[in-house]
Design an enzyme around this catalytic site. Structure first.
Site, PDB file in Angstrom:
ATOM      1  N   HIS A 165       0.842  -1.205   0.000  1.00  0.00           N
ATOM      2  CA  HIS A 165       0.000   0.000   0.000  1.00  0.00           C
ATOM      3  C   HIS A 165       0.877   1.255   0.000  1.00  0.00           C
ATOM      4  CE1 HIS A 165      -3.702   2.225   1.491  1.00  0.00           C
ATOM      5  NE2 HIS A 165      -2.752   3.049   1.900  1.00  0.00           N
ATOM      6  N   GLU A 166       1.854   1.300   0.881  1.00  0.00           N
ATOM      7  CA  GLU A 166       2.704   2.498   0.964  1.00  0.00           C
ATOM      8  C   GLU A 166       3.597   2.635  -0.269  1.00  0.00           C
ATOM      9  OE1 GLU A 166       1.779   4.558   3.039  1.00  0.00           O
ATOM     10  OE2 GLU A 166       0.716   3.276   4.470  1.00  0.00           O
TER      11      GLU A 166
ATOM     12  N   HIS B  59       1.562   4.141  -3.023  1.00  0.00           N
ATOM     13  CA  HIS B  59       1.476   5.609  -2.931  1.00  0.00           C
ATOM     14  C   HIS B  59       2.713   6.227  -3.587  1.00  0.00           C
ATOM     15  CE1 HIS B  59      -2.116   6.141  -0.593  1.00  0.00           C
ATOM     16  NE2 HIS B  59      -1.640   5.695   0.548  1.00  0.00           N
TER      17      HIS B  59
ATOM     18  N   HIS C 278      -5.783   6.828  -2.589  1.00  0.00           N
ATOM     19  CA  HIS C 278      -6.720   5.830  -2.068  1.00  0.00           C
ATOM     20  C   HIS C 278      -7.902   5.669  -3.014  1.00  0.00           C
ATOM     21  CE1 HIS C 278      -4.883   6.924   1.976  1.00  0.00           C
ATOM     22  NE2 HIS C 278      -4.479   5.714   1.661  1.00  0.00           N
TER      23      HIS C 278
ATOM     24  N   TYR D 200      -9.803   2.025   1.594  1.00  0.00           N
ATOM     25  CA  TYR D 200      -9.933   2.046   3.045  1.00  0.00           C
ATOM     26  C   TYR D 200     -11.108   1.168   3.499  1.00  0.00           C
ATOM     27  CZ  TYR D 200      -6.438   5.306   4.764  1.00  0.00           C
ATOM     28  OH  TYR D 200      -5.284   5.872   5.175  1.00  0.00           O
TER      29      TYR D 200
HETATM   30 ZN   LIG Z   1      -2.663   5.068   2.216  1.00  0.00          ZN
END
Ligand SMILES: [Zn+2]
Length: 255
Positions: free
Chosen positions: A156-157, A160, A166, A212
């Site tokens: 996930h990071e 980014h 998101h 999320y």
């Molecule tokens: Zn995030």
């Protein structure tokens, strides 16, 4: 910075210190719960819970694609990185495993930094967070050893850092989820603002590792995000990049 954002950041700063989390944790603890509980008390200025505030531009839509990593003549996109000495060999194996999925499914190659100017510095700071896209120079990807070193969270990071927002902030998200503003901490509502995203002709993806969970930033325990029309659809997985996450990386980077 908008006044509401400053207030929210203040609120974030006033939250308590990160608590330690057990090494083994049930997979049903969704990605938001994991990331946001780890980020409580982070001193960084964070957008959407784990994105270091972009100071100069919108990452996913940027002039001349300047916010993305460059493809080399081999057709691969090399993303140099360093890993802080804070990480144990077990942590390093998790990080390497998370990167391995990018390597096997996309043209992204996380490579040990030698002298490259632009690189990811993976550090054990006070939370799980990253900048959006390539910022130029050294950019920190924080993976606190107190709650971020999990396969899906590392992905996930890193995603980014490749330039992805998101999923729930996608420009067309209102057709796929309802944001229950009344259940969101008012100082955190900015985390649900829509972004001007390039959706790369891919469908909205409830199963994205960038989506999320249902109770992100809840103030009363009730859902802040409800999938529509079927509210029972699962969101917030932190197991692995989804098929569409992978497709998007390949499209964005022209793999
Ligand atoms: Zn995030």
């Amino acid at each position: 910075m908008e006044p509401t954002a400053s207030l929210s950041i203040l609120a974030l700063l006033m939250l308590g210190l990160t608590q330690a989390v057990p090494l083994m944790e049930p997979q049903h603890v969704d990605i938001t719960t994991r990331i946001l509980s780890t980020n409580n008390g982070s001193r960084e200025l964070l957008l959407e819970g784990d994105i270091v505030l972009p100071r100069t531009r919108n990452a996913l839509v940027c002039a001349n694609n300047n916010c993305f990593w460059k493809k080399s003549s081999t057709g691969l996109v090399q993303v140099p990185f360093t890993v802080s000495a804070d990480f144990s060999s077990t942590d390093r194996a998790v990080i390497a495993g998370a990167m391995a999925t990018f390597h096997s499914k996309t043209c992204i190659r996380f490579v040990d930094r030698s002298t490259e100017i632009d690189y990811l510095s993976i550090e054990n700071r006070d939370g799980c967070y990253s900048s959006l896209g390539r910022t130029g120079g050294k950019q920190v990807v924080s993976l606190s050893t107190r709650g971020c070193v999990y396969h899906g969270i590392v992905q996930h990071e890193l995603n980014h850092a490749l330039g992805f927002y998101h999923e729930h902030t996608r420009s067309d998200r209102d057709r796929y989820v309802t944001i229950n503003w009344q259940n969101i901490d008012p100082t955190m509502q900015y985390n649900f603002n829509k972004e001007n995203t390039n959706n790369l002709n891919t469908p909205y993806d409830y199963s994205s590792v960038m989506h999320y969970g249902k109770t992100a930033f809840t103030i009363n325990g009730l859902n802040t995000i409800t999938p529509i029309p079927d509210a029972s659809v699962q969101i917030g997985q932190r197991v692995d990049l989804s098929v569409i996450d992978i497709q998007r990386i390949n499209t964005l980077y022209n793999c």
